[in-house]
Write an enzyme that holds these catalytic residues in place. Structure first.
Site, short mmCIF file in Angstrom:
data_model
loop_
_atom_site.label_atom_id
_atom_site.label_comp_id
_atom_site.label_asym_id
_atom_site.label_seq_id
_atom_site.Cartn_x
_atom_site.Cartn_y
_atom_site.Cartn_z
N TYR A 1 -2.54 -1.35 10.14
CA TYR A 1 -2.49 -1.46 8.69
C TYR A 1 -1.08 -1.12 8.18
CZ TYR A 1 -4.29 -1.25 3.90
OH TYR A 1 -4.53 -1.49 2.56
N SER B 1 0.86 -1.19 0.00
CA SER B 1 0.00 0.00 0.00
C SER B 1 0.89 1.24 0.00
CB SER B 1 -0.87 -0.01 1.27
OG SER B 1 -1.52 1.23 1.48
#
Length: 281
Positions: free
Chosen positions: A155, A142
């Site tokens: 995350y 990401s």
């Protein structure tokens, strides 16, 4: 990988979003497709789209945080499709809240899917990939694998870990017939924000509001476009793929201002990690 024609691709998290778009694109390019997810209804819909493109498809319900389930998936791909030439470890989840609002169990749940799912998938399929004349391994990280805003501790921990893991094994297999790619998507129009887990004490109404705000302000790239960029990277054996203008911007910011990038990002986000409506995104 020069062509997908006649090749076999295995994709995790394929019930929707980038995983589904990848399956469709690969099917249209002549590949056989093996897909898995915990969402069986969504997986069935993806399978129908793949079949409509004329490709052979196998589906399995797999929780990628369970190593044995991924091993069984890999065995099915070997037995029914002759083994994978391409593996995309795409499955991922989100988690609302600041670190103090999350429990260790919340943290472990996200790490089990977003990080360990990548490790387990890689280990399960690696013998198949190494046995092919050419093969590609793609792990999805990401933009939060190189910048770390507030409200994303779990995350970011997972996506930084995916980046480090992928880069390390890429160096281990340098010079082999296996090309290894790490993917850094920016804001993509998928269901990940809508389905993010809310910790105990975190209202579903607040979670929904945050998801809607993220989708409105940050999710600018379609899943279909993301799939196109990933597969272009695979064809070019690219070690690193960035998706979206935001990914390129944040990558440059992190590289040029590694200690001070947050001073630039802070006006766009509040201390909880929410995008501000006037942030221009």
């Amino acid at each position: 990988m020069k062509s997908f024609q006649g090749r076999t691709a295995a994709i995790t998290g394929a019930a929707s979003g980038i995983g589904r778009a990848l399956a469709e694109h690969l099917a249209k390019a002549g590949a056989n497709v093996a897909i898995c997810d915990v969402d069986e209804a969504g997986l069935a819909e993806t399978a129908e789209r793949v079949k409509a493109a004329g490709a052979k498809v196998i589906t399995r319900r797999v929780d990628v945080s369970k190593e044995l389930e991924l091993q069984d998936f890999a065995k099915a791909v070997e037995q029914e499709l002759g083994g994978a030439h391409l593996l995309v470890n795409n499955a991922g989840v989100g988690l609302h809240g600041r670190f103090e609002e999350q429990t260790n169990a919340d943290f472990a749940w996200l790490m089990g899917i977003n990080f360990w799912g990548v490790v387990y998938g890689t280990r399960a399929f690696l013998p198949q990939l190494l046995a092919k004349d050419e093969a590609n391994l793609v792990n999805v990280s990401s933009v939060f694998g190189f910048v770390a805003p507030p409200g994303q501790a779990a995350y970011c921990a997972a996506k930084f870990a995916v980046r480090g893991f992928t880069e390390s094994i890429r160096h281990e297999y340098a010079g082999s017939r296996l090309a290894i790619t790490v993917v850094h998507p920016g804001g993509i129009k998928t269901n990940i924000a809508n389905r993010s887990r809310a910790p105990d004490g975190f209202s579903r109404e607040e979670a929904q509001r945050r998801a809607e705000k993220f989708n409105r302000l940050a999710a600018r790239t379609s899943a279909e476009r993301a799939a196109e960029v990933i597969l272009k990277g695979v064809k070019g054996n690219k070690p690193r793929v960035l998706i979206g203008a935001d990914a390129h911007l944040l990558d440059g910011l992190a590289r040029n201002l590694p200690e001070r990038y947050w001073s630039v990002m802070a006006p766009l986000m509040d201390p909880k990690g929410e995008f501000k409506s006037h942030g221009g995104r």
